[in-house]
Write an enzyme that holds these catalytic residues in place. Structure first.
Site, short mmCIF file in Angstrom:
data_model
loop_
_atom_site.label_atom_id
_atom_site.label_comp_id
_atom_site.label_asym_id
_atom_site.label_seq_id
_atom_site.Cartn_x
_atom_site.Cartn_y
_atom_site.Cartn_z
N SER A 194 0.84 -1.20 0.00
CA SER A 194 0.00 0.00 0.00
C SER A 194 0.87 1.25 0.00
CB SER A 194 -0.87 0.00 1.27
OG SER A 194 -1.49 1.25 1.44
N LYS A 235 2.62 -3.62 6.43
CA LYS A 235 2.87 -3.73 4.99
C LYS A 235 4.36 -3.59 4.68
CE LYS A 235 -1.23 -4.54 3.45
NZ LYS A 235 -1.55 -5.81 2.78
N TYR A 248 -0.92 -0.33 10.56
CA TYR A 248 -1.25 -1.02 9.30
C TYR A 248 -0.13 -0.83 8.28
CZ TYR A 248 -3.23 -1.61 4.66
OH TYR A 248 -3.43 -1.97 3.34
P1 NAD Z 1 -10.92 -7.23 1.47
O1 NAD Z 1 -11.09 -7.22 2.95
O2 NAD Z 1 -12.07 -6.96 0.59
O3 NAD Z 1 -10.32 -8.65 1.02
C1 NAD Z 1 -9.48 -9.39 1.87
C2 NAD Z 1 -9.95 -10.84 1.81
O4 NAD Z 1 -9.10 -11.62 2.63
C3 NAD Z 1 -11.37 -11.03 2.34
O5 NAD Z 1 -12.10 -11.85 1.45
C4 NAD Z 1 -11.18 -11.72 3.69
O6 NAD Z 1 -12.24 -12.61 3.97
C5 NAD Z 1 -9.87 -12.46 3.47
N1 NAD Z 1 -9.07 -12.66 4.68
C6 NAD Z 1 -8.76 -11.74 5.63
N2 NAD Z 1 -8.00 -12.28 6.57
C7 NAD Z 1 -7.81 -13.59 6.22
C8 NAD Z 1 -7.10 -14.68 6.79
N3 NAD Z 1 -6.44 -14.57 7.95
N4 NAD Z 1 -7.11 -15.87 6.15
C9 NAD Z 1 -7.79 -16.02 4.98
N5 NAD Z 1 -8.49 -15.02 4.38
C10 NAD Z 1 -8.48 -13.83 5.01
O7 NAD Z 1 -9.71 -6.23 1.16
P2 NAD Z 1 -9.25 -5.61 -0.24
O8 NAD Z 1 -9.68 -4.19 -0.28
O9 NAD Z 1 -9.58 -6.54 -1.34
O10 NAD Z 1 -7.65 -5.59 -0.02
C11 NAD Z 1 -6.88 -6.69 -0.42
C12 NAD Z 1 -5.44 -6.40 -0.07
O11 NAD Z 1 -5.05 -5.15 -0.66
C13 NAD Z 1 -5.18 -6.25 1.43
O12 NAD Z 1 -3.92 -6.85 1.72
C14 NAD Z 1 -5.08 -4.74 1.64
O13 NAD Z 1 -4.22 -4.41 2.74
C15 NAD Z 1 -4.48 -4.29 0.33
N6 NAD Z 1 -4.80 -2.89 0.00
C16 NAD Z 1 -6.11 -2.51 -0.08
C17 NAD Z 1 -6.40 -1.17 -0.37
C18 NAD Z 1 -7.83 -0.68 -0.44
O14 NAD Z 1 -8.04 0.56 -0.35
N7 NAD Z 1 -8.80 -1.56 -0.60
C19 NAD Z 1 -5.37 -0.25 -0.60
C20 NAD Z 1 -4.04 -0.71 -0.52
C21 NAD Z 1 -3.77 -2.05 -0.22
C1 WQD Z 2 -9.44 9.84 0.71
C2 WQD Z 2 -9.64 11.34 0.87
C3 WQD Z 2 -9.94 12.04 3.14
C4 WQD Z 2 -13.81 10.02 3.66
C5 WQD Z 2 -7.03 4.83 2.93
C6 WQD Z 2 -6.06 4.13 3.82
C7 WQD Z 2 -4.97 3.50 3.00
C8 WQD Z 2 -5.54 2.66 1.87
C9 WQD Z 2 -6.55 3.42 1.05
C10 WQD Z 2 -5.38 0.34 2.54
C11 WQD Z 2 -8.88 11.93 2.06
C12 WQD Z 2 -11.20 12.32 2.31
C13 WQD Z 2 -12.63 10.49 3.13
C14 WQD Z 2 -14.84 10.93 3.98
C15 WQD Z 2 -13.45 12.73 3.23
N1 WQD Z 2 -6.14 1.47 2.38
N2 WQD Z 2 -12.45 11.83 2.92
N3 WQD Z 2 -14.61 12.28 3.75
O1 WQD Z 2 -7.20 7.84 3.70
O2 WQD Z 2 -6.27 8.19 1.34
O3 WQD Z 2 -6.39 5.89 2.29
O4 WQD Z 2 -7.54 3.93 1.96
O5 WQD Z 2 -4.26 0.17 2.23
O6 WQD Z 2 -4.18 2.71 3.85
O7 WQD Z 2 -5.47 5.09 4.68
O8 WQD Z 2 -8.48 7.05 1.63
O9 WQD Z 2 -10.83 7.18 0.97
O10 WQD Z 2 -10.25 7.28 3.45
O11 WQD Z 2 -9.73 9.24 1.98
O12 WQD Z 2 -13.26 13.96 3.05
O13 WQD Z 2 -15.95 10.57 4.49
O14 WQD Z 2 -11.02 11.61 1.11
O15 WQD Z 2 -9.69 13.10 4.04
O16 WQD Z 2 -8.43 13.21 1.70
P1 WQD Z 2 -7.04 7.36 2.30
P2 WQD Z 2 -9.91 7.63 2.04
#
Ligand code: NAD
Ligand code: WQD
Length: 338
Positions: A125, A153, A149
């Protein structure tokens, strides 16, 4: 073509990657404990792709079960999505995040080693950058994690890189996602946030559907063009394509790399609101409120490394992101006039 195991493959990004890998001719195995995704997703994927994907219902920390399961299929590589991903929750319960995200990944790697599976794509991330000095952010920017978090990562990135450096892994890709949003254009799969969405796009969708009365805009006094926070939103379909490109690259090369996955375009909160209103012809009411603690003013990717190495570039713009996110949300809510 290859056999690819997706941990967390039933989740938001994993399910979209399953659809793309299948479309590109790969066999997909899903390992998931269904802790944060619906039991309806496998059937949705079957209806979307015409294929039934083997599901291993297991926790990645259950090494015995995972090791046994990995022996059932000719797995060439793993894409590791399974993790917890809520920044606030990680600060409230650090040991849960260290256990799930770090111990869980180590247990997975142990199971892979036992089965001689030596190529992994890891979901990292852009959070690892913390407060960047500038944007667009290159991969060699300092990593100044500011929350538990993000630290999980970064720790896992380093561990995976070390396993590649010492020859334990033949292929390792750390993918630093910026802000994934949107849904499959079919509206068969999408994001299903639990409770009140933390993230901007799902919250805007719930304002559009009437579940929430208005959007709280967290601060309008940032040093950005319109004062609201700037991020690099990337369509989940572009992200899924990047995962396919990354795993295909690892299957053809013994290599290790870390790349940003973003568009390279900074979009403010109000930019997104206006793009959503234009794409979906729906008004989004909002109120400016104080900044959210921990937020940074602006960050967006330098995406050049992924383009040069993988031949991948994000293709979809903010209006497609807003359109696909809304159509999915509306369909879920039984709203037909989209
Ligand atoms: P998500 O929660 O939708 O998907 C994660 C999946 O993993 C789920 O289906 C959950 O049931 C499964 N899971 C969780 N813990 C588990 C475990 N211990 N064993 C087996 N299965 C397990 O999340 P997502 O948004 O699809 O994110 C996927 C990956 O991408 C994560 O590693 C997250 O940190 C990373 N990521 C997500 C975002 C985002 O904004 N969505 C941004 C950056 C990185
Ligand atoms: C985006 C922008 C807020 C909600 C997060 C995690 C990051 C990653 C992606 C896992 C910011 C603004 C948001 C609201 C708002 N996840 N906002 N009102 O914080 O950039 O990233 O998700 O890896 O780890 O930190 O994403 O969508 O929460 O916010 O004004 O109700 O929208 O301030 O500027 P963020 P976000």
């Amino acid at each position: 073509m290859a056999c690819v195991l997706l941990t967390g493959g039933n989740g938001y990004i994993g399910s979209h990657t399953t659809a793309v890998l299948s479309e590109r001719g790969h066999d997909v195995i899903i390992l998931d404990n269904f802790s944060n995704s619906g039991r309806d997703v496998p059937d949705r994927l079957r209806r979307l792709t015409g294929k039934t994907f083997p599901i291993i219902e297991a926790d990645i920390r259950d090494t015995a079960t995972v090791t046994a399961a990995l022996a059932e299929f000719p797995i060439d590589a793993v894409i590791h999505f399974a993790a917890l991903k809520a920044v606030g929750e990680s600060e409230a319960d650090p040991l849960l995040y260290y256990d799930m995200n770090i111990v869980g990944t180590i247990r997975l790697l142990e199971a892979m080693q036992a089965r001689n599976i030596r190529r992994i794509v890891f979901s990292s991330s852009a959070t690892v950058y913390g407060q960047p000095d500038f944007s667009p952010i290159p991969e060699d920017a300092p990593t100044r994690v500011q929350n538990i978090y993000g630290r999980t990562k970064l720790v896992m990135e380093n561990l995976i890189t070390d396993l590649a450096r010492t020859g334990k892994l033949l292929g390792a890709a750390n993918l630093r996602y910026f802000n994934p949003v949107g849904a499959h254009p079919s509206a068969m799969i999408g994001e299903t946030p639990a409770g009140v969405p933390n993230n901007l796009m799902p919250y805007v969708c719930q304002v559009a559907s009437g579940i929430r009365p208005f959007l709280q805009v967290f601060g309008s006094d940032y040093d950005t063009p319109d004062g609201t926070g700037v991020r690099d939103y990337i369509h989940v379909m572009d992200l899924a394509q990047a995962h396919a490109a990354a795993v295909e690259h690892l299957l053809a090369n013994d290599t290790a790399f870390t790349v940003n996955l973003g568009t390279g375009i900074g979009i403010s909160v109000l930019d997104l609101v206006h793009a959503f209103e234009h794409a979906n012809k729906r008004k989004i009411e909002y109120k400016i409120v104080p900044r959210r603690p921990g937020d940074v003013a602006s960050y967006f990717a330098n995406p050049e490394a992924a383009e040069k190495l993988l031949g991948w570039k994000a293709r979809l713009g903010i209006e497609e992101m807003c359109r696909d996110a809304w159509v999915w949300e509306a369909k879920r809510g039984g709203i037909n006039d989209v």
